[in-house]
Motif scaffolding. Sequence first.
Motif, PDB file in Angstrom:
ATOM      1  N   GLY A 332       0.808  -1.216   0.000  1.00 34.36           N
ATOM      2  CA  GLY A 332       0.000   0.000   0.000  1.00 34.36           C
ATOM      3  C   GLY A 332       0.843   1.269   0.000  1.00 34.36           C
ATOM      4  N   ARG A 333       1.951   1.224   0.745  1.00 37.83           N
ATOM      5  CA  ARG A 333       2.806   2.423   0.760  1.00 37.83           C
ATOM      6  C   ARG A 333       3.385   2.708  -0.624  1.00 37.83           C
ATOM      7  NH1 ARG A 333       3.891   0.688   5.875  1.00 37.83           N
ATOM      8  NH2 ARG A 333       5.761  -0.483   5.312  1.00 37.83           N
ATOM      9  N   TRP A 334       3.687   1.656  -1.361  1.00 36.35           N
ATOM     10  CA  TRP A 334       4.170   1.860  -2.726  1.00 36.35           C
ATOM     11  C   TRP A 334       3.023   2.320  -3.633  1.00 36.35           C
ATOM     12  CZ3 TRP A 334       3.091  -0.163  -7.556  1.00 36.35           C
ATOM     13  CH2 TRP A 334       3.999   0.179  -8.571  1.00 36.35           C
ATOM     14  N   MET A 335       1.874   1.663  -3.481  1.00 37.61           N
ATOM     15  CA  MET A 335       0.717   2.002  -4.330  1.00 37.61           C
ATOM     16  C   MET A 335       0.259   3.436  -4.121  1.00 37.61           C
ATOM     17  SD  MET A 335      -0.377  -0.338  -6.461  1.00 37.61           S
ATOM     18  CE  MET A 335      -2.163  -0.258  -6.694  1.00 37.61           C
ATOM     19  N   GLU A 336       0.366   3.892  -2.890  1.00 36.97           N
ATOM     20  CA  GLU A 336      -0.117   5.235  -2.592  1.00 36.97           C
ATOM     21  C   GLU A 336       0.549   6.269  -3.499  1.00 36.97           C
ATOM     22  OE1 GLU A 336      -0.035   5.980   1.551  1.00 36.97           O
ATOM     23  OE2 GLU A 336      -0.913   7.987   1.317  1.00 36.97           O
ATOM     24  N   ARG A 337       1.812   6.052  -3.813  1.00 36.99           N
ATOM     25  CA  ARG A 337       2.522   7.016  -4.650  1.00 36.99           C
ATOM     26  C   ARG A 337       2.603   6.600  -6.115  1.00 36.99           C
ATOM     27  NH1 ARG A 337       5.279  11.135  -2.337  1.00 36.99           N
ATOM     28  NH2 ARG A 337       5.345  11.184  -0.066  1.00 36.99           N
ATOM     29  N   ASN A 338       2.401   5.313  -6.370  1.00 39.45           N
ATOM     30  CA  ASN A 338       2.716   4.814  -7.720  1.00 39.45           C
ATOM     31  C   ASN A 338       1.565   4.132  -8.452  1.00 39.45           C
ATOM     32  OD1 ASN A 338       5.741   5.351  -7.903  1.00 39.45           O
ATOM     33  ND2 ASN A 338       5.603   4.256  -5.951  1.00 39.45           N
ATOM     34  N   ASP A 368      -0.529   7.568 -23.908  1.00 42.49           N
ATOM     35  CA  ASP A 368       0.783   7.988 -24.416  1.00 42.49           C
ATOM     36  C   ASP A 368       1.790   8.210 -23.280  1.00 42.49           C
ATOM     37  OD1 ASP A 368      -0.280  10.252 -23.316  1.00 42.49           O
ATOM     38  OD2 ASP A 368      -0.301  11.426 -25.168  1.00 42.49           O
ATOM     39  N   THR A 369       1.470   7.712 -22.092  1.00 42.66           N
ATOM     40  CA  THR A 369       2.441   7.791 -20.994  1.00 42.66           C
ATOM     41  C   THR A 369       3.015   6.401 -20.710  1.00 42.66           C
ATOM     42  OG1 THR A 369       1.328   9.688 -20.006  1.00 42.66           O
ATOM     43  CG2 THR A 369       2.813   8.422 -18.585  1.00 42.66           C
ATOM     44  N   TYR A 370       4.321   6.324 -20.817  1.00 43.92           N
ATOM     45  CA  TYR A 370       5.030   5.076 -20.493  1.00 43.92           C
ATOM     46  C   TYR A 370       5.558   5.180 -19.071  1.00 43.92           C
ATOM     47  CZ  TYR A 370       4.976   3.899 -25.446  1.00 43.92           C
ATOM     48  OH  TYR A 370       4.582   3.597 -26.725  1.00 43.92           O
ATOM     49  N   TYR A 371       5.309   4.139 -18.284  1.00 47.82           N
ATOM     50  CA  TYR A 371       5.854   4.090 -16.933  1.00 47.82           C
ATOM     51  C   TYR A 371       7.035   3.124 -16.921  1.00 47.82           C
ATOM     52  CZ  TYR A 371       1.626   6.564 -15.608  1.00 47.82           C
ATOM     53  OH  TYR A 371       0.612   7.493 -15.520  1.00 47.82           O
ATOM     54  N   ILE A 392       9.751  13.169 -26.381  1.00 48.04           N
ATOM     55  CA  ILE A 392       9.385  13.245 -24.966  1.00 48.04           C
ATOM     56  C   ILE A 392       8.718  14.582 -24.662  1.00 48.04           C
ATOM     57  CG2 ILE A 392      10.285  13.288 -22.605  1.00 48.04           C
ATOM     58  CD1 ILE A 392      12.483  11.399 -23.519  1.00 48.04           C
ATOM     59  N   ALA A 393       7.484  14.530 -24.161  1.00 49.76           N
ATOM     60  CA  ALA A 393       6.793  15.753 -23.745  1.00 49.76           C
ATOM     61  C   ALA A 393       7.189  16.110 -22.312  1.00 49.76           C
ATOM     62  CB  ALA A 393       5.280  15.576 -23.846  1.00 49.76           C
ATOM     63  N   SER A 394       7.322  15.078 -21.448  1.00 47.94           N
ATOM     64  CA  SER A 394       7.737  15.334 -20.069  1.00 47.94           C
ATOM     65  C   SER A 394       8.245  14.042 -19.453  1.00 47.94           C
ATOM     66  CB  SER A 394       6.573  15.890 -19.237  1.00 47.94           C
ATOM     67  OG  SER A 394       5.619  14.870 -19.013  1.00 47.94           O
ATOM     68  N   MET A 395       9.110  14.214 -18.462  1.00 50.87           N
ATOM     69  CA  MET A 395       9.609  13.064 -17.685  1.00 50.87           C
ATOM     70  C   MET A 395       9.545  13.436 -16.219  1.00 50.87           C
ATOM     71  SD  MET A 395      12.835  10.999 -19.182  1.00 50.87           S
ATOM     72  CE  MET A 395      13.941  12.357 -19.500  1.00 50.87           C
ATOM     73  N   ARG A 396       8.823  12.608 -15.436  1.00 56.80           N
ATOM     74  CA  ARG A 396       8.645  12.919 -14.010  1.00 56.80           C
ATOM     75  C   ARG A 396       8.811  11.647 -13.192  1.00 56.80           C
ATOM     76  NH1 ARG A 396       8.818  17.218 -16.137  1.00 56.80           N
ATOM     77  NH2 ARG A 396       7.219  18.831 -16.235  1.00 56.80           N
ATOM     78  N   LEU A 397       9.330  11.795 -11.981  1.00 56.59           N
ATOM     79  CA  LEU A 397       9.257  10.683 -11.038  1.00 56.59           C
ATOM     80  C   LEU A 397       7.836  10.615 -10.517  1.00 56.59           C
ATOM     81  CD1 LEU A 397      12.517  10.840  -8.887  1.00 56.59           C
ATOM     82  CD2 LEU A 397      12.014   9.412 -10.878  1.00 56.59           C
ATOM     83  N   LEU A 398       7.252   9.427 -10.568  1.00 54.36           N
ATOM     84  CA  LEU A 398       5.846   9.310 -10.168  1.00 54.36           C
ATOM     85  C   LEU A 398       5.681   9.535  -8.665  1.00 54.36           C
ATOM     86  CD1 LEU A 398       3.035   8.740 -11.196  1.00 54.36           C
ATOM     87  CD2 LEU A 398       3.512   6.288 -11.042  1.00 54.36           C
ATOM     88  N   ARG A 399       6.675   9.142  -7.880  1.00 54.53           N
ATOM     89  CA  ARG A 399       6.470   9.158  -6.431  1.00 54.53           C
ATOM     90  C   ARG A 399       6.363  10.557  -5.855  1.00 54.53           C
ATOM     91  NH1 ARG A 399       8.822   6.488  -2.933  1.00 54.53           N
ATOM     92  NH2 ARG A 399       9.040   8.121  -1.415  1.00 54.53           N
ATOM     93  N   ASP A 400       7.024  11.550  -6.493  1.00 55.04           N
ATOM     94  CA  ASP A 400       6.953  12.904  -5.924  1.00 55.04           C
ATOM     95  C   ASP A 400       6.823  13.988  -6.978  1.00 55.04           C
ATOM     96  OD1 ASP A 400       9.431  12.812  -7.006  1.00 55.04           O
ATOM     97  OD2 ASP A 400      10.540  13.166  -5.144  1.00 55.04           O
ATOM     98  N   GLY A 401       6.680  13.603  -8.240  1.00 55.78           N
ATOM     99  CA  GLY A 401       6.455  14.587  -9.289  1.00 55.78           C
ATOM    100  C   GLY A 401       7.699  15.314  -9.767  1.00 55.78           C
ATOM    101  N   THR A 402       8.849  14.912  -9.260  1.00 58.62           N
ATOM    102  CA  THR A 402      10.088  15.599  -9.633  1.00 58.62           C
ATOM    103  C   THR A 402      10.370  15.494 -11.126  1.00 58.62           C
ATOM    104  OG1 THR A 402      11.081  15.222  -7.471  1.00 58.62           O
ATOM    105  CG2 THR A 402      12.604  15.573  -9.298  1.00 58.62           C
ATOM    106  N   GLU A 403      10.717  16.632 -11.705  1.00 56.71           N
ATOM    107  CA  GLU A 403      11.116  16.632 -13.107  1.00 56.71           C
ATOM    108  C   GLU A 403      12.424  15.859 -13.280  1.00 56.71           C
ATOM    109  OE1 GLU A 403      11.867  19.812 -16.677  1.00 56.71           O
ATOM    110  OE2 GLU A 403      12.489  20.397 -14.665  1.00 56.71           O
ATOM    111  N   ASP A 431      13.125   5.249  -4.646  1.00 56.91           N
ATOM    112  CA  ASP A 431      12.467   4.096  -4.042  1.00 56.91           C
ATOM    113  C   ASP A 431      13.199   2.848  -4.522  1.00 56.91           C
ATOM    114  OD1 ASP A 431      10.881   1.935  -3.341  1.00 56.91           O
ATOM    115  OD2 ASP A 431       9.030   3.076  -3.559  1.00 56.91           O
ATOM    116  N   PRO A 432      13.942   2.193  -3.634  1.00 55.52           N
ATOM    117  CA  PRO A 432      14.748   1.057  -4.069  1.00 55.52           C
ATOM    118  C   PRO A 432      13.923  -0.154  -4.508  1.00 55.52           C
ATOM    119  CG  PRO A 432      14.891   1.341  -1.692  1.00 55.52           C
ATOM    120  CD  PRO A 432      14.108   2.508  -2.213  1.00 55.52           C
ATOM    121  N   VAL A 433      12.642  -0.207  -4.160  1.00 51.70           N
ATOM    122  CA  VAL A 433      11.797  -1.327  -4.605  1.00 51.70           C
ATOM    123  C   VAL A 433      11.457  -1.161  -6.073  1.00 51.70           C
ATOM    124  CG1 VAL A 433       9.569  -2.463  -4.366  1.00 51.70           C
ATOM    125  CG2 VAL A 433      10.813  -1.703  -2.329  1.00 51.70           C
ATOM    126  N   ASP A 434      10.912  -0.011  -6.392  1.00 49.47           N
ATOM    127  CA  ASP A 434      10.500   0.279  -7.762  1.00 49.47           C
ATOM    128  C   ASP A 434      10.295   1.779  -7.887  1.00 49.47           C
ATOM    129  OD1 ASP A 434       9.379   0.589 -10.235  1.00 49.47           O
ATOM    130  OD2 ASP A 434       7.668  -0.746  -9.904  1.00 49.47           O
TER     131      ASP A 434
END
Length: 444
Positions: A332-338, A368-371, A392-403, A431-434
């Motif tokens: 759940g902690r991973w899912m919450e962000r990802n 059109d978004t690849y994870y 590429i239109a944009s690249m972000r880390l999913l967990r915190d939105g960082t560009e 996130d060392p898991v994923d």
Amino acid sequence: MLAYQFDRERYNRRMKWYLHDRFGMFIHFGIYSIPARGEWLRSTEEMPEELYLPYFEEFNPYALDARAWARAAKRAGMRYAVLTSKHHDGFCLFDTKTTDFKSTNTPYGRDIVADFLDAFRAEGIRVGLYYSVIDWHHPDFPQYGDRQAPLRNDPVAGSNEHRVFDRYLDYMHEQVREICTNYGKLDLLWFDFSYDDMRGEKWRATELMNMVRELQPDVITNNRLEVSGEGFGSLAQCDPTPYHGDFVTPERIIPPNGLFDVEGNPLAWEACITMNDNWGYFSHDTNFKPAPMLIHKLVECVSKGGNLILNVGPDATGRIPDQSLAILDEIGRWMERNSASIYGCGPAAGGPLEVERPEYGRITRNGDTYYFHLYENALGPMPLLGVPKERIASMRLLRDGTEVQLSNSWTHSDYPNIAFADLGPSPVLPDPVDTVLAVKIKEA
Ligand code: H79
């Protein structure tokens, strides 16, 4: 009789939520939780009924809190749940009129199916019921000399001669009618299972499914009224029977390359997976899979176009084991962000680019978004195989939105179809898991 008409449009409509939600909870619960040696013990231990009935008379899961089950599922990011309304032992967790062998007739006295449905619906989780077409309790179900049934060296009881299978089928159909009539709208029915020549019309499956469709027009069903291990069913053959089932159910295995029908179209499927090595509660089985592995398995399923339904087996008191709860919370902690890389996602194939699975992880895609799921550090620029940097239109880390920026290293001139993501100098991913990198693609 009219030939069966498969309605693709209706199929797509009823499957929409299921293909979107991707992640569910399986719950195996029954009187077998008391001996705590798994749900097959009547068979594996060749246990006669009279040694099993004391568990029925004693059954009282006083700590069962269906809302606690539902909250655990919700926290883990599970969007649907399936409870064993009746397993092979024949014990019913619902208040059926067809037998006394039911939870309302134990010291516990409650309709567990009703409690389950109320609690999960209240959490906004889709609900399904597992129903075993095999029945080791019913006097007319063939029990002896058969690999699925408890074998017993009892020459008198150990015979099927007096058994009238049609009487069992009437009983089974009536129970399915009750399930489909007395509990409001069901999202899913999970039949278990066919074997040898016990399949399809042996269950009077056309009649059964016609009734199900009439009572629950939008319910989705698995394919185990017609298949066991071999083959993926008539939908996969592009020749659907009236009881074809809507999705394939690989058990404790993830198909190596996803599943396709004979014409090459993707099939809906759901890997059903145990957390340890058993479905029903098994007190000595502590062989739990670590949460990071299960997160990777969920991602694997989605990346191959499938769902994952992960099992819990509540104990005799009705509680989900602590180890299972801890695993659910970690997921759940991973899912919450990802979870945006899970819900609504499917394989990379079929998208705007031909993107290859990287060595360091996997890819899921929504439109059109690849994870990019990064399971390990790349020691520098992370190659995105098949992604030209100008797309590429944009690249972000999913967990915190960082560009995330493109790497400016030498690599670009040498690899026109591989963009390189610069994840910074840190040797440890966020996130060392994923760590999930969301790459949005624009038109050429
Ligand atoms: O409900 C769960 C299982 O009890 C049921 N399907 C899932 C969802 C299931 N029924 N049959 N099987 C799975 C396959 C049969 C496996 C068996 Fe065995 C091998 C039966 C006897 C030998 C597994 C190992 C069960 C007992 C020992």
